[in-house]
Design a protein around this motif. Sequence first.
Motif, PDB file in Angstrom:
ATOM      1  N   GLY A  65       0.812  -1.212   0.000  1.00 27.65           N
ATOM      2  CA  GLY A  65       0.000   0.000   0.000  1.00 27.65           C
ATOM      3  C   GLY A  65       0.842   1.256   0.000  1.00 27.65           C
ATOM      4  N   ALA A  66       1.933   1.248   0.788  1.00 24.70           N
ATOM      5  CA  ALA A  66       2.821   2.415   0.832  1.00 24.70           C
ATOM      6  C   ALA A  66       3.485   2.647  -0.518  1.00 24.70           C
ATOM      7  N   GLY A  67       3.950   1.564  -1.148  1.00 18.34           N
ATOM      8  CA  GLY A  67       4.587   1.690  -2.455  1.00 18.34           C
ATOM      9  C   GLY A  67       3.626   2.173  -3.521  1.00 18.34           C
ATOM     10  N   ILE A  68       2.413   1.636  -3.515  1.00 23.34           N
ATOM     11  CA  ILE A  68       1.402   2.064  -4.482  1.00 23.34           C
ATOM     12  C   ILE A  68       1.082   3.546  -4.297  1.00 23.34           C
ATOM     13  N   ALA A  69       0.970   3.981  -3.033  1.00 25.36           N
ATOM     14  CA  ALA A  69       0.684   5.391  -2.775  1.00 25.36           C
ATOM     15  C   ALA A  69       1.770   6.290  -3.349  1.00 25.36           C
ATOM     16  N   GLY A  70       3.033   5.931  -3.127  1.00 28.07           N
ATOM     17  CA  GLY A  70       4.127   6.731  -3.668  1.00 28.07           C
ATOM     18  C   GLY A  70       4.097   6.802  -5.179  1.00 28.07           C
ATOM     19  N   LEU A  71       3.816   5.674  -5.824  1.00 27.60           N
ATOM     20  CA  LEU A  71       3.751   5.649  -7.283  1.00 27.60           C
ATOM     21  C   LEU A  71       2.579   6.483  -7.797  1.00 27.60           C
TER      22      LEU A  71
END
Length: 297
Positions: free
Chosen positions: A221-227
């Motif tokens: 979820g954190a990675g998707i948010a950054g992307l």
Amino acid sequence: MNNIICIDLGGTAIKYGVLNTEGDVLHTAETPTEAARGAEALTEKLRTIVREMLQKAPDAVGIAISTAGVVNSDEASILHATDAIPGWKGTSLRQELSEFNLPVEAENDVNCAGLAEYATGSAAGAKSALVMTVGTGIGGCFIEEGHLLNGHTYSACEVGYLPVEGRPFQDLAATSVLSANVARMKGGTPQEWNGRQIFAAAAAGDAQCQEAIDEMCRILGAGIAGLCFVLNPEVVVLGGGIMAQEAVLRKPIEASFRRYSIPLVADATRIEFAGHQNAAGMKGALVNFMNRHPELT
């Protein structure tokens, strides 16, 4: 309507067949990749596959390839590859398959998966899509209004290398890491704790397996948010074998995405799970081929 020979070159198996320009699979087969034998043996195997498919469809008008590695899709050549296929870097697929006098197009395997999802899968109808595959590593691609983002060196959206909490994304949230984390907590080897076993144990009440799944979902979820802050897609599509566990994964990934995002982005971005399975690579290779040869539609 024309027929295209489509080849999905994976690390362990090559799926191949004949598809028509409507995306219908007319013939399909599979053979071991035997990647360790190197590029020369692999390109000979590709020539054998094309000969086999030309017997099934002598009227085929092109060859479409999905392959691992960074691909110069304008030249159908391999710019970068791991040692999993010795000598694959520098291979020109057009040159290696020139004896057939057919147009040859090639694209990275994750990009092909994304093209398939955008055309007829879970991203169909969206203006823009970020498609991610979660497996041994994490791959990604971004498509907007039908156009694939390749980047200056054809390596755009190599999301697995993106730093998340100080480490590469795929070093924290790939399926292989989930297995390694559970093995470390419970003893044994990652091979003894594959994804299917971990999810079954969690469903049976194993707190350590559930903890490992929750942490993977948090990082995803954190990675998707950054992307999404960078790319702002309409939809994020998650693929890879582990995403068959949608019933377990959807809510915690969406909750983590919202936690690390802002309402403006989170409210307007939907998360979907990949619709295509075994034929995704071939179908995406076909989409790439047809985008480059609209005259053959």
